[in-house]
Scaffold this motif. Structure first.
Motif, mmCIF file in Angstrom:
data_model
loop_
_atom_site.group_PDB
_atom_site.id
_atom_site.type_symbol
_atom_site.label_atom_id
_atom_site.label_comp_id
_atom_site.label_asym_id
_atom_site.label_seq_id
_atom_site.Cartn_x
_atom_site.Cartn_y
_atom_site.Cartn_z
ATOM 1 N N TYR A 44 50.315 25.174 59.708
ATOM 2 C CA TYR A 44 50.808 25.136 61.076
ATOM 3 C C TYR A 44 51.573 23.871 61.465
ATOM 4 O O TYR A 44 52.390 23.908 62.375
ATOM 5 C CB TYR A 44 49.650 25.353 62.061
ATOM 6 C CG TYR A 44 49.129 26.762 61.976
ATOM 7 C CD1 TYR A 44 49.865 27.837 62.474
ATOM 8 C CD2 TYR A 44 47.910 27.036 61.367
ATOM 9 C CE1 TYR A 44 49.407 29.131 62.381
ATOM 10 C CE2 TYR A 44 47.441 28.341 61.269
ATOM 11 C CZ TYR A 44 48.187 29.381 61.781
ATOM 12 O OH TYR A 44 47.733 30.665 61.688
ATOM 13 N N VAL A 45 51.337 22.760 60.806
ATOM 14 C CA VAL A 45 52.050 21.533 61.147
ATOM 15 C C VAL A 45 53.324 21.478 60.313
ATOM 16 O O VAL A 45 53.257 21.530 59.079
ATOM 17 C CB VAL A 45 51.161 20.291 60.898
ATOM 18 C CG1 VAL A 45 51.933 19.010 61.208
ATOM 19 C CG2 VAL A 45 49.883 20.364 61.730
ATOM 20 N N PRO A 46 54.472 21.364 60.968
ATOM 21 C CA PRO A 46 55.733 21.336 60.215
ATOM 22 C C PRO A 46 55.784 20.175 59.223
ATOM 23 O O PRO A 46 55.236 19.096 59.481
ATOM 24 C CB PRO A 46 56.796 21.149 61.310
ATOM 25 C CG PRO A 46 56.142 21.589 62.579
ATOM 26 C CD PRO A 46 54.684 21.291 62.410
ATOM 27 N N ALA A 47 56.446 20.410 58.097
ATOM 28 C CA ALA A 47 56.528 19.416 57.027
ATOM 29 C C ALA A 47 57.054 18.062 57.505
ATOM 30 O O ALA A 47 56.492 17.026 57.134
ATOM 31 C CB ALA A 47 57.368 19.945 55.869
ATOM 32 N N PRO A 48 58.090 18.014 58.350
ATOM 33 C CA PRO A 48 58.557 16.694 58.795
ATOM 34 C C PRO A 48 57.488 15.915 59.569
ATOM 35 O O PRO A 48 57.392 14.701 59.456
ATOM 36 C CB PRO A 48 59.761 17.016 59.689
ATOM 37 C CG PRO A 48 60.228 18.359 59.251
ATOM 38 C CD PRO A 48 58.986 19.080 58.795
ATOM 39 N N VAL A 49 56.687 16.624 60.335
ATOM 40 C CA VAL A 49 55.618 15.963 61.088
ATOM 41 C C VAL A 49 54.554 15.446 60.126
ATOM 42 O O VAL A 49 54.070 14.320 60.261
ATOM 43 C CB VAL A 49 54.998 16.920 62.135
ATOM 44 C CG1 VAL A 49 53.812 16.273 62.835
ATOM 45 C CG2 VAL A 49 56.054 17.365 63.142
ATOM 46 N N ARG A 50 54.198 16.250 59.112
ATOM 47 C CA ARG A 50 53.211 15.802 58.125
ATOM 48 C C ARG A 50 53.720 14.584 57.381
ATOM 49 O O ARG A 50 52.968 13.636 57.133
ATOM 50 C CB ARG A 50 52.896 16.938 57.139
ATOM 51 C CG ARG A 50 52.201 18.128 57.791
ATOM 52 C CD ARG A 50 51.618 19.101 56.778
ATOM 53 N NE ARG A 50 52.486 19.443 55.684
ATOM 54 C CZ ARG A 50 53.224 20.554 55.602
ATOM 55 N NH1 ARG A 50 53.211 21.436 56.584
ATOM 56 N NH2 ARG A 50 53.969 20.795 54.551
ATOM 57 N N GLU A 51 55.013 14.579 57.031
ATOM 58 C CA GLU A 51 55.598 13.429 56.337
ATOM 59 C C GLU A 51 55.538 12.188 57.207
ATOM 60 O O GLU A 51 55.212 11.098 56.734
ATOM 61 C CB GLU A 51 57.038 13.728 55.933
ATOM 62 C CG GLU A 51 57.141 14.739 54.819
ATOM 63 C CD GLU A 51 58.572 15.174 54.544
ATOM 64 O OE1 GLU A 51 59.517 14.533 55.060
ATOM 65 O OE2 GLU A 51 58.744 16.167 53.815
ATOM 66 N N TYR A 52 55.848 12.345 58.496
ATOM 67 C CA TYR A 52 55.801 11.212 59.423
ATOM 68 C C TYR A 52 54.377 10.661 59.510
ATOM 69 O O TYR A 52 54.165 9.455 59.458
ATOM 70 C CB TYR A 52 56.299 11.632 60.804
ATOM 71 C CG TYR A 52 56.138 10.547 61.831
ATOM 72 C CD1 TYR A 52 57.026 9.484 61.880
ATOM 73 C CD2 TYR A 52 55.080 10.568 62.741
ATOM 74 C CE1 TYR A 52 56.882 8.467 62.809
ATOM 75 C CE2 TYR A 52 54.916 9.558 63.669
ATOM 76 C CZ TYR A 52 55.821 8.507 63.705
ATOM 77 O OH TYR A 52 55.660 7.507 64.613
ATOM 78 N N ILE A 53 53.422 11.554 59.628
ATOM 79 C CA ILE A 53 52.023 11.124 59.705
ATOM 80 C C ILE A 53 51.619 10.403 58.428
ATOM 81 O O ILE A 53 50.953 9.371 58.470
ATOM 82 C CB ILE A 53 51.096 12.331 59.994
ATOM 83 C CG1 ILE A 53 51.336 12.827 61.428
ATOM 84 C CG2 ILE A 53 49.630 11.970 59.782
ATOM 85 C CD1 ILE A 53 50.637 14.123 61.766
#
Length: 83
Positions: A44-53
């Protein structure tokens, strides 16, 4: 990253049965639930957001930002070309 504890409600008898049968397979409920949460996070969490985190995670081991040492190329054997 800072860890948090989750609290959920579940039927006591079902939980007891679940733990009993998981233990027969040498499985741990907490580990299985953590794996399930990771799968939900990735779904559910988009890949760009996961990368940022991941980039802002201060508890993760720091990676060296230096360029890797250049490798010395191996000498190429010269071959005689005839035409």
């Amino acid at each position: 990253m800072k860890q948090v504890n989750l609290t959920i409600s579940f039927d006591e008898e079902k939980l007891s049965a679940l733990k009993r049968y998981m233990s027969k397979r040498d499985l741990e409920l907490e580990r299985e639930m953590t794996d399930a949460l990771v799968k939900l996070y990735e779904k559910y969490v988009p890949a760009p957001v996961r990368e940022y985190i991941d980039e802002t995670d201060t508890s993760a081991p720091t990676r060296s930002r230096r360029s890797p040492r250049p490798t010395t190329p191996k000498p190429v054997e010269e071959t005689e070309v005839t035409q």
